[in-house]
Design a protein around this motif. Structure first.
Motif, short mmCIF file in Angstrom:
data_model
loop_
_atom_site.label_atom_id
_atom_site.label_comp_id
_atom_site.label_asym_id
_atom_site.label_seq_id
_atom_site.Cartn_x
_atom_site.Cartn_y
_atom_site.Cartn_z
N LEU A 46 0.82 -1.21 0.00
CA LEU A 46 0.00 0.00 0.00
C LEU A 46 0.85 1.26 0.00
N ARG A 47 1.85 1.29 0.84
CA ARG A 47 2.71 2.49 0.91
C ARG A 47 3.43 2.72 -0.41
N ALA A 48 3.86 1.64 -1.05
CA ALA A 48 4.54 1.79 -2.34
C ALA A 48 3.60 2.36 -3.40
N ALA A 49 2.29 2.16 -3.22
CA ALA A 49 1.32 2.67 -4.19
C ALA A 49 0.85 4.08 -3.86
N GLY A 50 1.30 4.64 -2.75
CA GLY A 50 0.94 6.01 -2.41
C GLY A 50 -0.05 6.18 -1.29
N TYR A 51 -0.39 5.09 -0.60
CA TYR A 51 -1.28 5.19 0.54
C TYR A 51 -0.49 5.44 1.82
N ARG A 52 -1.13 6.11 2.74
CA ARG A 52 -0.64 6.18 4.11
C ARG A 52 -1.41 5.14 4.92
N THR A 53 -0.71 4.28 5.61
CA THR A 53 -1.37 3.24 6.38
C THR A 53 -1.27 3.53 7.87
N THR A 54 -2.27 3.10 8.61
CA THR A 54 -2.25 3.23 10.06
C THR A 54 -2.64 1.89 10.67
N ARG A 55 -2.17 1.66 11.86
CA ARG A 55 -2.59 0.50 12.64
C ARG A 55 -3.45 0.98 13.80
N GLN A 56 -4.58 0.34 13.94
CA GLN A 56 -5.47 0.63 15.07
C GLN A 56 -5.36 -0.51 16.06
N PRO A 57 -4.64 -0.31 17.17
CA PRO A 57 -4.45 -1.42 18.12
C PRO A 57 -5.67 -1.62 19.01
N PHE A 58 -5.85 -2.84 19.46
CA PHE A 58 -6.87 -3.16 20.45
C PHE A 58 -6.46 -4.45 21.14
N THR A 59 -7.03 -4.70 22.28
CA THR A 59 -6.71 -5.92 23.03
C THR A 59 -7.95 -6.80 23.11
N HIS A 60 -7.72 -8.09 23.26
CA HIS A 60 -8.84 -8.99 23.42
C HIS A 60 -8.39 -10.23 24.19
N ALA A 61 -9.36 -10.89 24.78
CA ALA A 61 -9.09 -12.13 25.49
C ALA A 61 -8.82 -13.24 24.49
N ASP A 62 -7.86 -14.08 24.80
CA ASP A 62 -7.54 -15.22 23.95
C ASP A 62 -7.32 -16.44 24.84
N PHE A 63 -6.98 -17.55 24.22
CA PHE A 63 -6.93 -18.81 24.95
C PHE A 63 -5.83 -19.68 24.37
N ASP A 64 -4.87 -20.05 25.18
CA ASP A 64 -3.83 -20.99 24.77
C ASP A 64 -4.34 -22.41 24.98
N PHE A 65 -4.21 -23.25 23.97
CA PHE A 65 -4.68 -24.63 24.06
C PHE A 65 -3.55 -25.51 24.57
N LEU A 66 -3.74 -26.06 25.76
CA LEU A 66 -2.69 -26.83 26.42
C LEU A 66 -2.87 -28.33 26.25
N ALA A 67 -4.10 -28.81 26.18
CA ALA A 67 -4.35 -30.24 26.02
C ALA A 67 -5.69 -30.43 25.34
N SER A 68 -5.73 -31.35 24.39
CA SER A 68 -6.97 -31.63 23.67
C SER A 68 -6.89 -33.06 23.15
N SER A 69 -7.27 -34.01 23.98
CA SER A 69 -7.17 -35.41 23.60
C SER A 69 -8.28 -36.20 24.26
N GLY A 70 -8.51 -37.39 23.74
CA GLY A 70 -9.53 -38.25 24.31
C GLY A 70 -9.36 -39.68 23.84
N ARG A 71 -9.98 -40.58 24.56
CA ARG A 71 -9.95 -41.99 24.15
C ARG A 71 -11.13 -42.72 24.78
N VAL A 72 -11.56 -43.75 24.08
CA VAL A 72 -12.55 -44.67 24.65
C VAL A 72 -11.78 -45.67 25.50
N VAL A 73 -12.17 -45.82 26.74
CA VAL A 73 -11.52 -46.77 27.65
C VAL A 73 -12.21 -48.12 27.59
N ALA A 74 -13.54 -48.10 27.52
CA ALA A 74 -14.32 -49.34 27.48
C ALA A 74 -15.61 -49.06 26.72
#
Length: 471
Positions: A46-74
């Motif tokens: 965009l800048r190479a084409a003549g635009y001025r760009t801006t970033r609008q920051p914001f924060t949000h809640a997120d979630f790290d996935f630590l475990a995701s598994s399962g098995r049939v035992v019986a």
């Protein structure tokens, strides 16, 4: 513009997004290096084409996935493939072992949504298996918890038996560990339970965190600042894949549209603003942050918003957002002017002999915050995990009974997943609408921002749509 914005040139941007994903663990999700590099690529062009760009920051809640598994035992051991929900409660480290309890469906259109669905069986301490549909998955897990369930597995219920779509829960209302599973595994578990007791172990854990990310904004230096035409596409993907159709396709085509429009700055009469949203996959958070930050005057100056989300689906339908909801049952119309935006796009495709169908404003993309603010909206999509109907197969070809994008939110959403035909056709629609509205919004919305503000205040749409809880 239509002749200048080509699918071949836009494809080069898609290739760049794929290369970025390849060197960043296969993802471009919000808050990751893949998203940062994608934004830097867009900004640099965009800048190479003549635009001025801006970033609008914001924060949000997120979630790290630590475990995701399962098995049939019986009764007989086998591995399961649950996908832990975003903001799920945690099982103990090492997992939770409990009996399976299947929530009956029958002809119920709202399975697992009401307390009566759990009557007549004992769910205390069990892992509930729940069918999709009828209410949000947050409601399903809450109702299951109130019935005594210790955890819940929710069937993705896609025609592809192996497709698993991650669900997102409302963090404040989470009661128990939750994961989604594919239709094939859900049906096998239900069949096992019909023959006798089934015991499962599931390990579902994650950790909440706060992420700072941003939107990328650019606009033409020319054109009326009180009659702004805005385009948007989300730049982020999911954590399960590179997100090339969803939504690299629209981001790439929007970038090419902006680059070609730069050649016509002197002819632009209405300022055109481009946005590449962050954190759409977390519930339209980037577009929501943008609209929330607008003053009343800035809202009045914004004539209309065009949204593009997934324009290269392999089993596509050629869809235009349904501004008046007059032709099919849906979630409701958009603000005044939305039907006229729809007509501009459908007339363009019709002039090329290309039929279109309407797509509901159902809260599944970044138009949501704009229509909630009374701003006319429209745009295009080729489809996500919606199922292609027989009628659509007759109109567009492809396979009825299958998802419009069978790699939706999967690792296979790479360059090979993008249909270049619909990519080019919807890209032409994007270019046409951009050029048309850059010259005039006449016949769609009033040119006078004060009149628009009065019109919107009188309408009092209240059109906020809840974001979908399947990511």
């Amino acid at each position: 513009m239509v002749r200048e914005v080509t699918a071949d040139n836009a494809w080069r941007h898609l290739q760049a997004f794929q290369r970025i994903a390849d060197r960043n663990n296969g993802i471009r999700a919000s808050g990751t290096n893949g998203h940062l590099e994608s934004a830097a690529y867009v900004e640099g062009r965009l800048r190479a084409a003549g635009y001025r760009t801006t970033r609008q920051p914001f924060t949000h809640a997120d979630f790290d996935f630590l475990a995701s598994s399962g098995r049939v035992v019986a009764p007989s051991a086998r591995t399961l493939h649950p996908l832990v929900a975003r903001f799920s409660a945690n099982t103990p480290a090492g997992g939770l072992t409990a009996r399976l309890a299947v929530v009956p469906t029958g002809t119920d259109a709202t399975p697992g949504c009401e307390a009566s669905d759990y009557a007549g069986a004992d769910y205390r301490g069990a892992i509930a298996l729940i069918a999709a549909g009828g209410c949000t998955n947050t409601v399903k897990q809450r109702t299951a918890a109130e019935a005594g369930a210790a955890a819940a597995l929710i069937n993705t219920n896609n025609p592809n038996p192996d497709m698993i779509l991650r669900t997102r829960l409302t963090a404040a209302d989470v009661r128990i560990p939750v994961a989604s599973i594919g239709r094939g595994e859900a049906e096998a578990l239900a069949a096992d339970a019909a023959r006798g007791p089934v015991t499962l172990t599931v390990d579902l854990r994650g950790r909440a965190r706060t992420v700072t990310t941003f939107n990328v904004i650019a606009e033409t230096p020319t054109g009326r600042a009180d009659n702004v035409v805005m385009l948007g596409a989300h730049l982020d993907g999911v954590t399960e894949g590179p997100g090339i159709n969803d939504n690299g396709s629209s981001s790439a085509m929007e970038l090419e549209t902006a680059l070609q429009l730069a050649r016509h700055f002197k002819q632009v009469r209405n300022k055109v603003r481009f946005a590449w949203w962050g954190a759409e996959e977390h519930g339209d958070l980037g577009s929501g942050a943008y609209v929330a930050a607008l003053t009343e005057r800035e809202k009045a100056d914004l004539a209309l918003y065009l949204n593009f989300d997934m324009i290269g689906s392999p089993n596509y339908a050629r869809m235009v957002y349904d501004g008046d909801d007059s032709d099919h049952e849906g979630a409701g119309p958009g603000p005044e002017g939305s039907a006229q935006i729809e007509k501009v796009l459908t007339d363009f495709h019709g002039s090329r002999g290309l039929p279109t169908v309407g797509r509901d404003f159902d809260g599944r993309s970044d138009y949501g915050p704009f229509i909630a603010a009374g701003i006319p909206a429209g745009g295009e999509t080729s489809g996500s995990n919606l199922i292609k109907t027989e009628q659509w197969a007759r109109l567009f070809g492809g396979r009825a009974g299958q998802s419009l994008d069978w790699c939706y939110h999967q690792a296979c959403d790479d360059l090979r997943n993008v249909n270049r035909t619909i990519f080019g056709q919807l890209g032409a629609g994007m270019a046409w609408a951009t050029g048309r509205f850059a010259l005039s919004t006449g016949g769609v919305v009033p040119d006078d921002p004060a009149e628009r503000a009065r019109q919107r205040a009188a309408a009092k749409h209240g059109l906020a749509r809840p974001a979908a809880d399947t990511e």
